[in-house]
Design an enzyme around this catalytic site. Structure first.
Site, PDB file in Angstrom:
ATOM      1  N   ASP A   1      19.770  87.674 -24.685  1.00  8.55           N
ATOM      2  CA  ASP A   1      20.256  87.256 -25.999  1.00  8.55           C
ATOM      3  C   ASP A   1      21.695  86.750 -25.872  1.00  8.55           C
ATOM      4  O   ASP A   1      22.454  87.184 -25.000  1.00  8.55           O
ATOM      5  CB  ASP A   1      20.203  88.452 -26.947  1.00  8.55           C
ATOM      6  CG  ASP A   1      20.392  88.084 -28.402  1.00  8.55           C
ATOM      7  OD1 ASP A   1      19.386  88.019 -29.125  1.00  8.55           O
ATOM      8  OD2 ASP A   1      21.547  87.887 -28.820  1.00  8.55           O
TER       9      ASP A   1
ATOM     10  N   ASP B   1      18.754  82.880 -28.967  1.00  8.77           N
ATOM     11  CA  ASP B   1      19.952  82.340 -29.612  1.00  8.77           C
ATOM     12  C   ASP B   1      21.003  81.860 -28.618  1.00  8.77           C
ATOM     13  O   ASP B   1      22.087  81.432 -29.018  1.00  8.77           O
ATOM     14  CB  ASP B   1      20.559  83.349 -30.591  1.00  8.77           C
ATOM     15  CG  ASP B   1      20.570  84.764 -30.069  1.00  8.77           C
ATOM     16  OD1 ASP B   1      20.252  84.977 -28.887  1.00  8.77           O
ATOM     17  OD2 ASP B   1      20.893  85.687 -30.849  1.00  8.77           O
TER      18      ASP B   1
ATOM     19  N   HIS C   1      20.961  95.796 -30.834  1.00  6.69           N
ATOM     20  CA  HIS C   1      22.257  96.293 -31.330  1.00  6.69           C
ATOM     21  C   HIS C   1      22.152  97.713 -31.896  1.00  6.69           C
ATOM     22  O   HIS C   1      23.166  98.259 -32.354  1.00  6.69           O
ATOM     23  CB  HIS C   1      22.811  95.365 -32.403  1.00  6.69           C
ATOM     24  CG  HIS C   1      23.155  93.992 -31.907  1.00  6.69           C
ATOM     25  ND1 HIS C   1      23.957  93.781 -30.804  1.00  6.69           N
ATOM     26  CD2 HIS C   1      22.797  92.761 -32.361  1.00  6.69           C
ATOM     27  CE1 HIS C   1      24.079  92.479 -30.609  1.00  6.69           C
ATOM     28  NE2 HIS C   1      23.388  91.842 -31.529  1.00  6.69           N
TER      29      HIS C   1
ATOM     30  N   HIS D   1      24.090  87.475 -27.733  1.00  5.06           N
ATOM     31  CA  HIS D   1      24.975  88.602 -28.033  1.00  5.06           C
ATOM     32  C   HIS D   1      24.705  89.750 -27.072  1.00  5.06           C
ATOM     33  O   HIS D   1      23.549  90.004 -26.705  1.00  5.06           O
ATOM     34  CB  HIS D   1      24.750  89.090 -29.471  1.00  5.06           C
ATOM     35  CG  HIS D   1      24.967  88.031 -30.506  1.00  5.06           C
ATOM     36  ND1 HIS D   1      23.916  87.382 -31.137  1.00  5.06           N
ATOM     37  CD2 HIS D   1      26.102  87.517 -31.023  1.00  5.06           C
ATOM     38  CE1 HIS D   1      24.411  86.504 -32.000  1.00  5.06           C
ATOM     39  NE2 HIS D   1      25.728  86.575 -31.954  1.00  5.06           N
TER      40      HIS D   1
END
Length: 340
Positions: free
Chosen positions: A193, A282, A158, A195
């Site tokens: 991931d 995740d 991120h 996200h």
């Protein structure tokens, strides 16, 4: 399998995480290191400490202004009367063309995208060695290794060129890919991931020398919200060098593996010579973020499909938070990657 980790990565110990207006304990806990390292060792990973490659490979991806901020901001923050123990922004510019302030509070808002990347006394050192861990993995591939694992913590995907966010400070996968490119290889980054890897996309969005691909929960109603949609394909020379494959919340193994096949087709068609996998765990059905529903067997098949490309592969750790199966999920990925 070669693995890399440095003990200084324990020094980042964030206490706070604000979501939906509620202050909660930060899920990016140092204890993740203990769980992930043990699981990797069970999967046959032999760890070594990274050598210090210096700031240059990090500065090849992140701006000098951002590095100055990240190195000094916690010390500056403590000079503010009544300041909390962690740097957490409370104001942000409307755009990246707005004025750059001198204030520590204003610069925090400029360089931190959200309240999920608190900066404390040990953050710079831990993030620096997290990046060095990824660089060591990239160098291992450059030296002929076919498979390596970088236990990079704090994570990185991120983080933009000059912006922290979502538990991330240095974009470890991006730094590793740039290292491989500088060594004469043609790299791709595959982000698995839950996200979207918005920072990674942002860093390479107008470039055609690094492919970025991300499989993630649909951001229409899921973090990071503003990035990760299918129409984002790159711009300028980078048009067509970014692929997003957003999936419906709750997507399980078969649909996920179908998206992975599409992702790996794009990796092949890019002429990729080295693959950096931003390895978030995740997407697990057991992860507290509850975005996707990949099982342990699904993770094993993900690992196997990635190495079936025949490419040298560097797994760089991203998300995956404390749950009953975090260790098993990593073990399954690495065993699957090794044909187990």
């Amino acid at each position: 399998m070669k693995g890399f980790f440095d003990d200084r990565q324990w020094h980042h110990d964030p206490q706070h995480f604000m979501a939906n207006g509620t202050l909660m304990p930060n899920p990016e806990q140092p204890r993740r290191i203990e769980v992930l390292k043990a699981a990797a060792e069970e999967a046959g990973c032999a760890f070594a400490a990274p050598v210090d490659a210096g700031l240059g490979p990090i500065a090849a991806v992140h701006s000098a202004e951002y590095l100055t901020f990240l190195r000094n901001i916690h010390t500056r923050w403590q000079r503010i009367e009544g300041a909390g123990p962690e740097v957490i922004p409370n104001i942000h510019p409307a755009s990246r063309t707005d004025g750059y302030p001198k204030s520590a509070v204003g610069q925090a808002g400029w360089h931190q995208a959200d309240t999920a990347c608190p900066i404390a006394a040990g953050t710079w050192e831990a993030a620096y060695w997290s990046a060095q861990t990824a660089l060591a993995g990239a160098d291992a591939l450059g030296d002929g290794a076919r498979l390596a694992y970088a236990l990079s913590r704090p994570p990185g995907h991120h983080a933009f060129r000059d912006l922290a966010g979502g538990f991330c400070f240095f974009n470890n996968a991006g730094i590793a890919a740039e290292r491989l490119r500088a060594a004469g290889l043609r790299p791709a980054i595959l982000d698995v991931d839950v996200h979207h890897g918005n920072g990674t996309q942002g860093i390479f969005y107008d470039r055609d020398d690094v492919l970025t691909v991300s499989i993630h929960a649909d951001p229409a109603r899921f973090y990071p919200f503003f990035w990760g949609h299918a129409q984002e394909r790159g711009e300028g020379r980078g048009l067509g060098c970014n692929l997003n494959l957003p999936l419906a919340r709750g997507t399980g193994d078969e649909e996920y593996l179908g998206a992975l096949r599409m992702a790996l087709d794009r990796v092949r068609d890019f002429g990729t010579e080295a693959l950096v996998v931003a390895l978030g765990l995740d997407a697990s059905i057991d992860d507290p973020f509850r975005g996707l529903a990949v099982t342990q067997e699904g993770f094993r098949r993900i690992g196997a499909a990635i190495t079936a490309t025949g490419l040298p592969v560097l797994f760089v750790q991203e998300g995956g938070y404390i749950s009953d199966t975090l260790d098993a999920n990593l073990r399954c990925v690495l065993e699957g990657a090794q044909g187990g």
